[in-house]
Enzyme design. Structure first.
Site: not given
Ligand SMILES: *[C@@H]1O[C@H](CO)[C@@H](O)[C@H](O)[C@H]1NC(C)=O
Ligand SMILES: *[C@@H]1O[C@H](CO)[C@@H](O)[C@H](O)[C@H]1NC(C)=O
Ligand SMILES: *[C@@H]1O[C@H](CO)[C@@H](O)[C@H](O)[C@H]1NC(C)=O
Ligand SMILES: *[C@@H]1O[C@H](CO)[C@@H](O)[C@H](O)[C@H]1NC(C)=O
Length: 476
Positions: A162, A267
Site C-alpha cells: 500500500e 487482505e
C-alpha cells in the site's frame, strides 16, 4: 519378516511426514502451482501479526515468528480453521525463526513474508522514495530473503504494501517499487536455490487500482522489475446483504481476467457488519472468480482495528470470536478437492510492454524509467550480504497446545493438538467445528462428535507410530 518390512515402510512414511516439508510453490502464467503435483495452488489464508505493529520489537528480540509457544498455539488454531497460508508483515532478518517456520510447515501452512518494517530505513518512504532507496535498506530486505529462503513453506515475498494510496503517492513511487522488485528478484536469482516469487500488495483505491496492476506487471525490457504476482487488499464485500455485483467483484474479475500474473486478495474481510459472516468466501473460490487465486482474511488476532478472528488474552490463552466460527463454516463448505485438485488454467497471457498508454486514470505515474541500482548495491545483489542469518527447518517436538483456547462461548476447547500432515500435504479445512457450544448458528451435539473424531485420529497416528517402533525394536 514380511510384516517387519511393512512396519518399516510404515515407519518411514510416518517419519517422513514429520521430517519433510510442504512442496515449494511456483508461478505458471496466472496461477500458483505446486511444484511437485503440478496442480493449481489457491491461497486459503489469514493475515498473521499478533500484537499488530507492536508485535514487532526488534530491540527486545521479538517479532511474530520468534516465540515457538505462541506459534504452536496459533498454528493449531489456524490449521483447524482450514488455512494453507499466512501472511506476516514485520520480521527481523537477524532473528531465529526456525521453530515457528517449522511448526507452520509441519501444519501444512505456507508463509508470505513482507520484507519491510515499520521503522525508519526499513521501507520505502512514500513521501520521498529516493531518500529511502539505498544500501542500508536493501541490506535489510535481502536479510529477510536470506532468513526465509531455505524454508520450503516460504511461498513469496511482498516487496511493498500500500505505498500508492492516493494521487500524490501514485505519481512518484511506482518506479521505486519496481526498482526494489528488480533488486529482490536478482538477489534471489543469484543467491537462492529456488525461485521465490516477489510482488506488491495494493490498497483498494479504485481510481488507481487498474493502473497500479498495469504498471506493476508490464514488461520493461526484461529487467526483472515486474511483479511476479499482484495482491489486492479488498474490503468491498460487507455483510450478508452484499452480492457479487454490489461488492464490485464483477468489476475485479473483468479487470484481472487477462492478467499475466496471479492476482489474489492479500487482505479481505470488511468489518462494517459484525460479527462477520464471510459470505464472500463462497464467491471468491467459485468458478466465477477463477482468475483470482484465493486470499487472506484480515486478520488472526483481535487488535484495535477490530478485525480479529481470535482474542489473545493477557495470560497467553486465546478466545475464539464468532468470526472464527463463521469463517470456519465458510471454509468447510468449500469444495476443497476441486479447488486444490484443479489443473492450472493454462492461461499464458504475455504481459504487455510498459508504455504510457497502459495508464488510464490520468493521475498515475507514466514514467517507466526504473531508477538505477543504488550506490554500492550491485555487489550486494550479485554476491550476497555479509553474515546473513540463514534459517533451516528443525524437528517439531511438541504438538500439544501449550495454552488453553476457549471457544466463542467461553467453553474450553479440548484435545487441541497440531496435526502433522502426511504426504507433504498443504493444510485443508477438515469439516469440523472448533468452538464447543453456543455459536450463533452452531449445533452443539455434532460439534462434540467431530471434535472427538479428530482427536482420536491424531491419537491413532501416534499409537501406530509407537506400535511400529515397538515392533521394530522387537524384531531387531
Ligand atoms: C526440537 O528440539 C531440538 C533439540 O532440542 C531444537 O533444536 C528444536 O528447535 C526443537 N524444535 C522446535 C520446533 O521447537
Ligand atoms: C486467562 O484469561 C482469560 C481472559 O481473562 C480467562 O478467561 C481465563 O480463565 C484465564 N485462564 C487462565 C488459565 O488463567
Ligand atoms: C523519470 O524517472 C527518472 C528516474 O527514474 C528521472 O531521472 C526522470 O527525470 C523522470 N522523467 C520525467 C519526465 O520525469
Ligand atoms: C461436511 O459436513 C457436512 C455436514 O455433516 C456434510 O454434509 C458435507 O458433505 C461434509 N463435507 C465434506 C467435504 O466432507
Amino acid at each position: 519378516m514380511r510384516s517387519a518390512f511393512h512396519s518399516l515402510t510404515a515407519l518411514v512414511a510416518i517419519f517422513t511426514s514429520v521430517a519433510h516439508a510442504v512442496h515449494p510453490v511456483s508461478i505458471q502464467g496466472q496461477d500458483f502451482i505446486d511444484t511437485v503435483t503440478k496442480k493449481r495452488f489457491q491461497i486459503v489464508g489469514v493475515d498473521y501479526q499478533p500484537g499488530g505493529q507492536g508485535g514487532y520489537v526488534p530491540q527486545s528480540g521479538k517479532d511474530p515468528l520468534t516465540d515457538k509457544e505462541v506459534c504452536l498455539r496459533d498454528a493449531i488454531m489456524l490449521q483447524r480453521l482450514g488455512v494453507n497460508t499466512i501472511r506476516v508483515y514485520n520480521v527481523d532478518p537477524t532473528f531465529d525463526h526456525n521453530d515457528c517456520a517449522s511448526i507452520f510447515n509441519a501444519a501444512g501452512i505456507y508463509m508470505i513474508i513482507d520484507v519491510n518494517g515499520p521503522f525508519s530505513g526499513e521501507s520505502i518512504n512514500r513521501a520521498e522514495p529516493w531518500t529511502s532507496y539505498h544500501e542500508g535498506y536493501l541490506t535489510r530486505i535481502f536479510g529477510v530473503v536470506e532468513n526465509f529462503k531455505a524454508y520450503p513453506n516460504t511461498l513469496a515475498f511482498f516487496a511493498a504494501n500500500e505505498v500508492m494510496n492516493d494521487q500524490s503517492t501514485a505519481k512518484i513511487n511506482p518506479q521505486y517499487i519496481r526498482a526494489v522488485q528488480r533488486d529482490l528478484k536478482n538477489y534471489i536469482k543469484n543467491n537462492c536455490d529456488r525461485t521465490i516469487p516477489v510482488g506488491y500488495s495494493a490498497a483498494d483505491v479504485r481510481e488507481i487500482l487498474e493502473d497500479t496492476w498495469a504498471y506493476m506487471q508490464c514488461d520493461h525490457s526484461d529487467d526483472q522489475s515486474s511483479s511476479d504476482f499482484f495482491g489486492l487488499n479488498s474490503y468491498s464485500w460487507c455483510g450478508g446483504d452484499a452480492t457479487f455485483e454490489s461488492a464490485g467483484y464483477n468489476t475485479l474479475v473483468d479487470m484481472f481476467k487477462d492478467s499475466a500474473i496471479p492476482v489474489f486478495f492479500s487482505e479481505y474481510g470488511c468489518n462494517e457488519v459484525k460479527p462477520r459472516v464471510f459470505d464472500e468466501v463462497a464467491a471468491l473460490y467459485s468458478d466465477k472468480m477463477t482468475s483470482i487465486s484465493g486470499g487472506l482474511v484480515y486478520e488472526y488476532s483481535q487488535e484495535d482495528s477490530d478485525y480479529g478472528l481470535a482474542i489473545i488474552n493477557e495470560n497467553g490463552t486465546v478466545t475464539l470470536r464468532t468470526d472464527y466460527d463463521n469463517l470456519q463454516k465458510q471454509f468447510n463448505a468449500l469444495d476443497i478437492a476441486a479447488i486444490t485438485g484443479a489443473n492450472p488454467s493454462g492461461t499464458s497471457n504475455k504481459a504487455p510492454a510498459c508504455d504510457a498508454d497502459l495508464i488510464t486514470s490520468g493521475i498515475f505515474d507514466t514514467n517507466f524509467t526504473i531508477p538505477a541500482v543504488c550506490p554500492n548495491c550491485a555487489d550486494l545483489i550479485k554476491n550476497g550480504i555479509d553474515n546473513p542469518r540463514n534459517g533451516k527447518l528443525v524437528t517439531v517436538n511438541d504438538t500439544k497446545a501449550p495454552k488453553a483456547v476457549y471457544g466463542s462461548s467461553g467453553v474450553e476447547v479440548q484435545g487441541l493438538e497440531l496435526r502433522l500432515l502426511s504426504n507433504d500435504a498443504a493444510n485443508t479445512p477438515t469439516n469440523e467445528t472448533t468452538s464447543p457450544t453456543g455459536t450463533s448458528t452452531g449445533t452443539g451435539a455434532s460439534t462434540t462428535e467431530s471434535k472427538k473424531g479428530a482427536a482420536s485420529k491424531t491419537t491413532s497416528g501416534y499409537a501406530l507410530f509407537a506400535a511400529v517402533l515397538f515392533t521394530l525394536l522387537t524384531v531387531l
